[in-house]
Design a protein around this motif. Structure first.
Motif, PDB file in Angstrom:
ATOM      1  N   TYR A 182      20.889  76.239  59.925  1.00 38.51           N
ATOM      2  CA  TYR A 182      19.280  75.990  59.568  1.00 38.51           C
ATOM      3  C   TYR A 182      18.401  76.044  60.729  1.00 38.51           C
ATOM      4  N   GLY A 183      18.941  75.406  61.783  1.00 42.28           N
ATOM      5  CA  GLY A 183      18.088  75.125  62.752  1.00 42.28           C
ATOM      6  C   GLY A 183      17.909  76.400  63.664  1.00 42.28           C
ATOM      7  N   ARG A 184      18.968  77.559  63.470  1.00 41.31           N
ATOM      8  CA  ARG A 184      18.790  78.742  64.128  1.00 41.31           C
ATOM      9  C   ARG A 184      17.814  79.792  63.334  1.00 41.31           C
ATOM     10  N   CYS A 185      17.836  79.707  61.965  1.00 36.26           N
ATOM     11  CA  CYS A 185      17.291  80.647  61.052  1.00 36.26           C
ATOM     12  C   CYS A 185      16.869  79.701  59.881  1.00 36.26           C
ATOM     13  N   ARG A 186      15.342  79.172  60.091  1.00 38.02           N
ATOM     14  CA  ARG A 186      15.071  78.033  58.838  1.00 38.02           C
ATOM     15  C   ARG A 186      14.520  78.941  57.555  1.00 38.02           C
ATOM     16  N   SER A 187      15.748  79.752  57.169  1.00 37.22           N
ATOM     17  CA  SER A 187      15.244  80.302  55.658  1.00 37.22           C
ATOM     18  C   SER A 187      15.669  79.305  54.630  1.00 37.22           C
ATOM     19  N   THR A 188      15.309  79.687  53.406  1.00 38.74           N
ATOM     20  CA  THR A 188      15.399  79.174  52.223  1.00 38.74           C
ATOM     21  C   THR A 188      16.868  78.935  51.697  1.00 38.74           C
ATOM     22  N   ALA A 189      17.615  80.246  52.319  1.00 39.59           N
ATOM     23  CA  ALA A 189      19.069  80.370  51.847  1.00 39.59           C
ATOM     24  C   ALA A 189      19.674  79.218  52.537  1.00 39.59           C
ATOM     25  N   ASN A 190      19.382  79.169  53.803  1.00 43.40           N
ATOM     26  CA  ASN A 190      20.255  78.175  54.736  1.00 43.40           C
ATOM     27  C   ASN A 190      19.865  76.720  54.597  1.00 43.40           C
ATOM     28  N   ARG A 191      18.469  76.527  54.196  1.00 40.39           N
ATOM     29  CA  ARG A 191      18.119  75.193  53.671  1.00 40.39           C
ATOM     30  C   ARG A 191      18.907  74.687  52.540  1.00 40.39           C
ATOM     31  N   ASN A 192      19.018  75.616  51.347  1.00 39.74           N
ATOM     32  CA  ASN A 192      19.587  75.356  50.418  1.00 39.74           C
ATOM     33  C   ASN A 192      20.948  75.108  50.256  1.00 39.74           C
ATOM     34  N   ALA A 193      21.588  75.709  51.495  1.00 38.43           N
ATOM     35  CA  ALA A 193      22.928  75.352  51.463  1.00 38.43           C
ATOM     36  C   ALA A 193      23.400  74.202  51.951  1.00 38.43           C
ATOM     37  N   VAL A 194      22.312  73.665  52.752  1.00 36.73           N
ATOM     38  CA  VAL A 194      22.465  72.141  53.622  1.00 36.73           C
ATOM     39  C   VAL A 194      22.257  71.132  51.976  1.00 36.73           C
ATOM     40  N   VAL A 195      21.157  71.438  51.353  1.00 33.56           N
ATOM     41  CA  VAL A 195      20.823  70.523  50.241  1.00 33.56           C
ATOM     42  C   VAL A 195      21.984  70.521  49.136  1.00 33.56           C
ATOM     43  N   HIS A 196      22.625  71.592  49.040  1.00 34.95           N
ATOM     44  CA  HIS A 196      23.898  71.725  47.891  1.00 34.95           C
ATOM     45  C   HIS A 196      25.003  70.858  48.328  1.00 34.95           C
ATOM     46  N   ALA A 197      25.221  71.252  49.813  1.00 36.54           N
ATOM     47  CA  ALA A 197      26.367  70.392  50.391  1.00 36.54           C
ATOM     48  C   ALA A 197      26.131  68.793  50.105  1.00 36.54           C
ATOM     49  N   ASN A 198      24.997  68.302  50.223  1.00 40.07           N
ATOM     50  CA  ASN A 198      24.545  66.971  50.120  1.00 40.07           C
ATOM     51  C   ASN A 198      24.234  66.329  48.781  1.00 40.07           C
ATOM     52  N   LEU A 199      24.412  66.955  47.688  1.00 38.70           N
ATOM     53  CA  LEU A 199      24.314  66.748  46.450  1.00 38.70           C
ATOM     54  C   LEU A 199      24.690  65.377  45.946  1.00 38.70           C
ATOM     55  N   PRO A 200      26.067  65.089  46.587  1.00 33.96           N
ATOM     56  CA  PRO A 200      26.787  63.885  46.323  1.00 33.96           C
ATOM     57  C   PRO A 200      25.866  62.718  46.751  1.00 33.96           C
ATOM     58  N   LEU A 201      25.328  62.685  47.689  1.00 33.07           N
ATOM     59  CA  LEU A 201      24.326  61.384  48.131  1.00 33.07           C
ATOM     60  C   LEU A 201      23.134  61.490  47.359  1.00 33.07           C
ATOM     61  N   VAL A 202      22.681  62.481  46.725  1.00 33.83           N
ATOM     62  CA  VAL A 202      21.755  62.242  45.650  1.00 33.83           C
ATOM     63  C   VAL A 202      22.267  61.685  44.482  1.00 33.83           C
ATOM     64  N   TRP A 203      23.482  62.073  43.856  1.00 33.21           N
ATOM     65  CA  TRP A 203      24.075  61.475  42.790  1.00 33.21           C
ATOM     66  C   TRP A 203      24.364  60.039  42.896  1.00 33.21           C
ATOM     67  N   ARG A 204      24.770  59.505  44.136  1.00 33.36           N
ATOM     68  CA  ARG A 204      25.244  58.405  44.433  1.00 33.36           C
ATOM     69  C   ARG A 204      23.798  57.389  44.246  1.00 33.36           C
ATOM     70  N   LEU A 205      22.666  57.875  44.871  1.00 39.09           N
ATOM     71  CA  LEU A 205      21.463  57.120  44.886  1.00 39.09           C
ATOM     72  C   LEU A 205      20.904  56.974  43.601  1.00 39.09           C
ATOM     73  N   ALA A 206      21.047  58.387  42.833  1.00 37.96           N
ATOM     74  CA  ALA A 206      20.640  58.317  41.514  1.00 37.96           C
ATOM     75  C   ALA A 206      21.293  57.464  40.486  1.00 37.96           C
ATOM     76  N   ARG A 207      22.314  56.910  40.625  1.00 40.81           N
ATOM     77  CA  ARG A 207      23.187  56.174  39.640  1.00 40.81           C
ATOM     78  C   ARG A 207      22.968  54.756  39.878  1.00 40.81           C
ATOM     79  N   GLU A 208      22.608  54.358  41.511  1.00 42.22           N
ATOM     80  CA  GLU A 208      22.018  53.161  41.604  1.00 42.22           C
ATOM     81  C   GLU A 208      20.794  52.922  41.027  1.00 42.22           C
ATOM     82  N   GLU A 209      19.710  53.821  41.123  1.00 41.87           N
ATOM     83  CA  GLU A 209      18.405  53.849  40.569  1.00 41.87           C
ATOM     84  C   GLU A 209      18.553  53.685  39.116  1.00 41.87           C
ATOM     85  N   SER A 210      19.434  54.467  38.372  1.00 40.23           N
ATOM     86  CA  SER A 210      19.580  54.394  36.956  1.00 40.23           C
ATOM     87  C   SER A 210      19.987  52.975  36.394  1.00 40.23           C
TER      88      SER A 210
END
Length: 287
Positions: A16-44
């Motif tokens: 993503y640093g070499r090419c700041r495209s939407t596809a590369n950004r979304n790949a990083v986001v998709h790989a780190n979704l478990p972090l969102v799920w963990r925080l969402a469970r805590e807040e829920s």
């Protein structure tokens, strides 16, 4: 979906640093979704809000964190993203969720009535009276008033909001002081807090006296012992113990007043607080 390894995350971030495209950004986001799920469970669990809604909002926070992440600061993406994800969820809860709840049917009834009144206003018609409005909504006037009361009860207002009176009183000034156990002087919780502060300041002044002076002062004021009884353990006569106690009280009074003057100077006050003088005068009059 397992959390990505550190090397996998580093590779995705490098791409993503070499090419700041939407596809590369979304790949990083998709790989780190478990972090969102963990925080969402805590807040829920904390807020009782649906997990799925918090995940959607958290993903927006993760996207913003990925777009602003810079590896040169030496932090991992998860460390940098947690405040963004949690902040997005809590902003959502603050702005869109009611901290208090009520009957959904009553709130929907009030909303329909308000839309009807606005529609009549746009058409140039007079607003309906409460009884006529309730009849148009197919309900009773009592239930309509109940819905209005619920809506007002759920509305949050600041305690500093003025009430429009001539004195300009705010809501916090109209709240009664909480009654504390043992408060018999009508001062409520404020009186108890004031007495606690007085005891604290008085004990600080007593600690400045030597041991024999404290024994004389406390024995006279608290135990109500005679001068002869107080002087016997110290090898003093009644007259001598009385004079020493009076000198100790004068010293205590001076220290209390000096401490109060220092507090006034620090707080930019122009006159001493009356309670410090009252403490010293009461102690001196008890001898």
């Amino acid at each position: 979906m397992p959390a990505p390894t550190r090397s996998r995350n580093a590779d995705l971030l490098a791409a993503y640093g070499r090419c700041r495209s939407t596809a590369n950004r979304n790949a990083v986001v998709h790989a780190n979704l478990p972090l969102v799920w963990r925080l969402a469970r805590e807040e829920s669990r904390r807020s009782g809000h649906p997990f799925e809604d918090l995940v959607q909002v958290g993903c927006l926070g993760l996207i913003r964190a990925v777009e602003r992440y810079e590896a040169r600061h030496g932090t991992t993406l998860s460390t940098a993203a947690c405040p963004w994800i949690r902040g997005a969820m809590r902003h959502y809860l603050r702005d869109r969720c009611r901290p208090l709840s009520g009957s959904h049917h009553l709130l929907e009834l009030v909303a329909r009535g308000q839309r009807l009144q606005q529609q009549r206003q746009h058409e140039g018609l007079e607003p309906l009276a409460p009884e006529a409005l309730a009849q148009a909504l197919g309900t009773t006037a009592e239930r309509w008033r109940e819905g209005l009361q619920l809506q007002r009860g759920l509305r949050l207002v600041s305690l500093d909001q003025p009430q429009g009176s001539a004195e300009g009183e705010s809501l916090v000034e109209l709240l009664p002081a909480p009654a504390w156990e043992g408060d018999d002087d009508g001062a409520g919780g404020y009186g108890a807090a004031l007495r606690w502060e007085q005891r604290r300041r008085l004990w600080r002044g007593l600690k400045g006296l030597d041991r024999s002076q404290r024994r004389l002062v406390l024995g006279r004021l608290l135990l109500r012992r005679s001068w002869r009884e107080l002087g016997r353990p110290l090898g003093l006569s009644g007259k001598v113990s009385q004079r020493r106690c009076q000198r100790a009280l004068a010293l205590l009074r001076q220290r209390l007043l000096e401490g109060d003057q220092l507090g006034n100077q620090a707080g930019n006050q122009t006159s001493p607080s009356p309670w410090a003088s009252s403490i010293a005068s009461t102690a001196a009059s008890s001898v």
